[in-house]
Design an enzyme around this catalytic site. Structure first.
Site, PDB file in Angstrom:
ATOM      1  N   ILE A   5       0.866  -1.191   0.000  1.00 41.95           N
ATOM      2  CA  ILE A   5       0.000   0.000   0.000  1.00 41.95           C
ATOM      3  C   ILE A   5       0.902   1.241   0.000  1.00 41.95           C
ATOM      4  CG2 ILE A   5      -1.738   1.270   1.329  1.00 41.95           C
ATOM      5  CD1 ILE A   5      -2.521  -1.560   2.491  1.00 41.95           C
ATOM      6  N   HIS A  22       3.459  -0.961  11.927  1.00 43.53           N
ATOM      7  CA  HIS A  22       4.193   0.270  11.633  1.00 43.53           C
ATOM      8  C   HIS A  22       5.008   0.762  12.825  1.00 43.53           C
ATOM      9  CE1 HIS A  22       0.785   1.103   8.492  1.00 43.53           C
ATOM     10  NE2 HIS A  22       1.667   0.219   8.062  1.00 43.53           N
TER      11      HIS A  22
END
Ligand SMILES: Cc1cc2nc3c(=O)[nH]c(=O)nc-3n(C[C@H](O)[C@H](O)[C@H](O)COP(=O)(O)OP(=O)(O)OC[C@H]3O[C@@H](n4cnc5c(N)ncnc54)[C@H](O)[C@@H]3O)c2cc1C
Length: 499
Positions: free
Chosen positions: A94, A434
């Protein structure tokens, strides 16, 4: 073999692969890239981005446990890629450029010179080399979700332009089914690489080597020592970069001494300030069978302000698809269904701060990771997630989804109060994959800084950091592009300083 180079980049992931390649392009010096894992670009499960779930189980990633929080989910594992390309070889491709406000926040936090005008050319340069494709899955279920988002008042937006709240199609760094990892784009084929770049795979760095005056002169590996005539750049990711610093005696002095590591340079903030995008889901059964899109089964992404309508930028990212994401809800005992829909939500600017610490002085031992989700004193992260659940429920109630939706599987419609939703979120929250911020960048005289705005480790010579660890505050979107920008910019900062 001559193990002496001008620059040594450690870790060939999102940032490191690009930093090494760019350094070799921009300078005439000898550059070595040392990567702990193999070159796996030719492996089919790595090349085909649709097989990303297999990569985690393939031995090409270390699955690191997190510390069990006092209340809530301690079951998930951080998958840390061990191969050229790092997590760009295992991620879902992404692609988002973070909004300008993220970089202004970096500047405000002391990262002088990292504003949006400074970082934009790096994103532009990356997007010239990396193939970015927009993905629009076909079929009635995808169409119903997209229409529901618009019925909620979220206009379709193009993520290729500067954007704010809205619904849009995924942009992905890929070419058909082939991922555009940094290993693929910047390190292959080997015959096309600059002559002054040498790549050493299966070469894990265990510690730094020091000369006089807190000056780093090289790194230690199982192949022996590698000498850096000019600088070492650590790009091992937000979990491993602080680990290598601490194993080398750079970090919280008391803690290092307690583990029997000779403290060389006290920097209390190494390993602190672990940021992430905590994730949770609303899962709803589908009454109709859904045919999965073969390429990518998520319909699109929605950015919204759910906690504060006047927030500088949307506070939640919601990925929507006709597919159940049950990795955390199933083990927690929530029911399943043959078909269903998921709203997978992440808190864009989560404020909770965890940490990465050494368990021992053994370089092979996994670190202690305290994810510390939903611990920010003001309760902001929890408020965003609770309002996200309420938002997702409203969205699933839009007319476009009439006839599609069955029971809410998780959290389940009987859970409605703040306390009930908070307890569900704690029990099923997981990583948005993340991790960042564990060696944050800021002014050299700020005690919170680990690196200065030139990415030099404060108080040291010959040592820079370039990866997700340097982020002073969380970026509001999926992080790979921002990490690549950091690698690209690091090479230019170093090259400019040299000339
Ligand atoms: C499962 C998953 C899915 C994701 N999906 C997306 C997505 O779709 N979009 C997005 O934007 N972001 C995504 N991300 C996040 C993104 O990929 C990461 O934020 C980014 O790759 C981090 O970059 P980095 O350079 O900091 O570290 P990494 O890319 O992790 O690279 C670190 C490198 O250092 C190497 N290394 C570590 N220790 C040593 C050592 N001692 N010696 C030598 N080498 C070492 C590692 O092997 C690795 O190659 C995902 C992450 C994961 C885990």
């Amino acid at each position: 073999m001559n193990m002496e180079f001008d620059h040594i980049v450690v870790g060939g992931g999102a940032a490191g692969a690009i930093a090494a390649r760019r350094l070799a392009e921009l300078t005439s010096g000898w550059v070595a890239l040392l990567e702990a894992g193999p070159d796996a670009v030719a492996r089919e499960e790595v090349r085909d981005f649709r097989r990303f779930k297999e990569v985690k189980e393939s031995g090409l990633a270390r699955l690191l446990p997190i510390l069990q929080p006092p209340v809530g989910n301690g079951r998930f594992l951080y998958p840390v890629a061990r191969m050229l390309g790092g997590s760009t070889s295992q991620n879902t491709c992404i692609w988002f450029r973070p909004p300008a406000s993220d970089y202004q926040d970096w500047v405000d936090a002391g990262a002088a010179g990292w504003g949006v005008d400074a970082v934009r050319p790096h994103f532009e340069a990356l997007e010239q080399r990396i193939n970015i494709e927009t993905v629009q899955p076909e079929g009635p279920a995808h169409h119903a979700l997209a229409t529901a988002a618009q019925e909620m008042g979220f206009p379709p937006i193009d993520f290729a332009t500067g954007f704010d709240a809205g619904w849009g199609s995924y942009r992905m760094s890929k070419r058909g089914v082939a991922r555009e990892s940094t290993a693929q784009v910047f390190l292959s084929p080997r015959s096309a690489l600059p002559d002054n770049l040498a790549i050493f795979t299966d070469t894990p760095v265990s510690s730094l080597i020091f000369g006089a005056d807190r000056h780093v002169t090289g790194v230690m590996t199982p192949r022996g020592a590698f000498v850096a005539r000019r600088e070492v750049v650590l790009s091992c990711g937000a979990l491993d970069t602080p680990r290598i610093l601490m194993l080398s005696g750079i970090g919280p002095a008391d803690e290092l001494a307690r583990l029997g590591i000779q403290p060389r340079h006290a920097l209390a903030q190494v390993g602190a300030h672990l940021l992430d995008h905590p994730a949770a889901c609303v899962n709803v059964a589908s009454r109709r069978a859904v045919t999965p899109d073969e390429l990518w089964n998520y319909s699109g992404v929605l950015f919204a302000r759910v906690e504060n309508e006047s927030a500088a930028w949307p506070d939640i990212e919601i990925q929507l698809g006709p597919e159940l994401f049950e990795q955390q809800t199933a083990p927690a005992g929530f029911p399943s269904a043959p078909d269903g829909f998921t709203a997978y939500m992440t808190v864009n600017r989560a404020r909770s701060e965890g940490s990465v610490r050494l368990r021992s002085a053994d370089p092979d031992e996994a670190p202690l990771i305290d994810a510390a989700y939903f611990t920010d004193p003001d309760g902001y992260d929890m408020r965003v997630m609770m309002e996200g659940i309420r938002f997702a429920r409203r969205l699933f109630g839009m007319p476009a989804l009439n006839g599609w939706l069955g029971d809410e599987l998780a959290p389940g419609s009987r859970l409605a109060s703040d306390d009930e939703l908070a307890s569900y979120i704690r029990e099923t929250a997981t990583t948005g994959y993340h991790p960042g911020g564990t060696c944050r960048m800021g002014a050299a005289d700020d005690p919170l800084s680990v690196v200065d705005p030139q990415l030099r480790v404060v108080g040291m010579g010959g040592l820079r950091l370039a990866d997700a660890s340097i982020m002073p505050t969380m970026v509001s979107v999926n992080m790979a592009a921002a990490c690549m920008m950091i690698g690209h910019r690091a090479a230019e900062l170093i090259a400019r300083e040299k000339s």
